[in-house]
Design a protein around this motif. Structure first.
Motif, PDB file in Angstrom:
ATOM      1  N   PHE A  69      -0.825  40.570  14.398  1.00  0.00           N
ATOM      2  CA  PHE A  69      -0.843  41.565  15.471  1.00  0.00           C
ATOM      3  C   PHE A  69      -1.227  42.931  14.923  1.00  0.00           C
ATOM      4  N   PHE A 122       2.364  46.146  18.033  1.00  0.00           N
ATOM      5  CA  PHE A 122       3.581  45.369  17.823  1.00  0.00           C
ATOM      6  C   PHE A 122       4.818  46.122  18.296  1.00  0.00           C
ATOM      7  N   LEU A 127       5.665  46.047  22.072  1.00  0.00           N
ATOM      8  CA  LEU A 127       5.934  44.780  22.742  1.00  0.00           C
ATOM      9  C   LEU A 127       7.409  44.652  23.113  1.00  0.00           C
ATOM     10  N   LEU A 182       7.239  39.668  25.663  1.00  0.00           N
ATOM     11  CA  LEU A 182       5.822  39.721  25.316  1.00  0.00           C
ATOM     12  C   LEU A 182       5.598  39.316  23.864  1.00  0.00           C
ATOM     13  N   TYR A 183       6.531  39.663  22.990  1.00  0.00           N
ATOM     14  CA  TYR A 183       6.429  39.262  21.594  1.00  0.00           C
ATOM     15  C   TYR A 183       6.436  37.739  21.471  1.00  0.00           C
ATOM     16  N   GLN A 220       3.171  36.416  22.620  1.00  0.00           N
ATOM     17  CA  GLN A 220       2.155  36.625  21.593  1.00  0.00           C
ATOM     18  C   GLN A 220       2.297  35.606  20.466  1.00  0.00           C
ATOM     19  N   LEU A 221       3.534  35.340  20.054  1.00  0.00           N
ATOM     20  CA  LEU A 221       3.751  34.351  18.997  1.00  0.00           C
ATOM     21  C   LEU A 221       3.310  32.962  19.437  1.00  0.00           C
ATOM     22  N   GLY A 246       0.999  32.264  21.634  1.00  0.00           N
ATOM     23  CA  GLY A 246      -0.461  32.273  21.626  1.00  0.00           C
ATOM     24  C   GLY A 246      -1.014  32.126  20.221  1.00  0.00           C
ATOM     25  N   ALA A 247      -0.397  32.821  19.255  1.00  0.00           N
ATOM     26  CA  ALA A 247      -0.828  32.714  17.863  1.00  0.00           C
ATOM     27  C   ALA A 247      -0.604  31.298  17.347  1.00  0.00           C
ATOM     28  N   ARG A 277      -3.326  29.085  18.860  1.00  0.00           N
ATOM     29  CA  ARG A 277      -4.625  29.322  18.205  1.00  0.00           C
ATOM     30  C   ARG A 277      -4.661  28.671  16.835  1.00  0.00           C
TER      31      ARG A 277
END
Length: 95
Positions: free
Chosen positions: A4, A9, A12, A16-17, A20-21, A23-24, A27
Motif C-alpha cells: 500500500f 495506509f 484507511l 477498508l484496511y 485492501q488486504l 484484494g492484495a 491478486r
C-alpha cells in the motif's frame, strides 16, 4: 503494508484496511496461479500446442459491449432462476 501507499495506509479505516488486504491476497493468488499455469504450459506443451492455447485465449477475450436495447432481456434472463424471498423472511433468517 502489503504494497500500500504509506500515506494512504494511515487514512484507511479498519474495514477498508481488511478490504485492501483481501484484494492484495486475491491478486497474489491470481498471480501465483498464472505463474504456475505458464510454467506448466512451458514444460508440457510443444509449439503447436502453444499456438492452439493462445488461439483459444484470444477467443475468450471480452466481447464488444451489448447495445443498450439488450439490457432488459439480459436482466430478465439473469433473474429468471433467482428465488424470491420476503423481507420479513430474510430478517428472520439473520437471527
Amino acid at each position: 503494508m502489503a504494497g500500500f501507499d504509506p500515506a494512504a495506509f494511515w487514512r484507511l479505516t479498519p474495514r477498508l484496511y481488511l478490504a485492501q488486504l483481501e484484494g492484495a491476497r486475491q491478486r497474489s493468488a491470481r498471480d501465483r496461479a498464472m505463474i504456475a499455469e505458464a510454467a506448466w504450459i512451458g514444460a508440457n506443451v510443444n509449439h503447436k500446442g502453444l499456438d492452439q492455447y493462445i488461439a483459444e485465449l484470444q477467443q475468450t477475450a471480452p466481447r464488444e459491449p451489448l447495445p443498450v436495447e439488450a439490457l432488459a432481456g439480459q436482466l430478465a434472463r439473469a433473474s429468471a432462476q433467482v428465488g424470491v424471498i420476503r423481507m420479513a423472511d430474510y430478517l428472520n433468517s439473520k437471527r
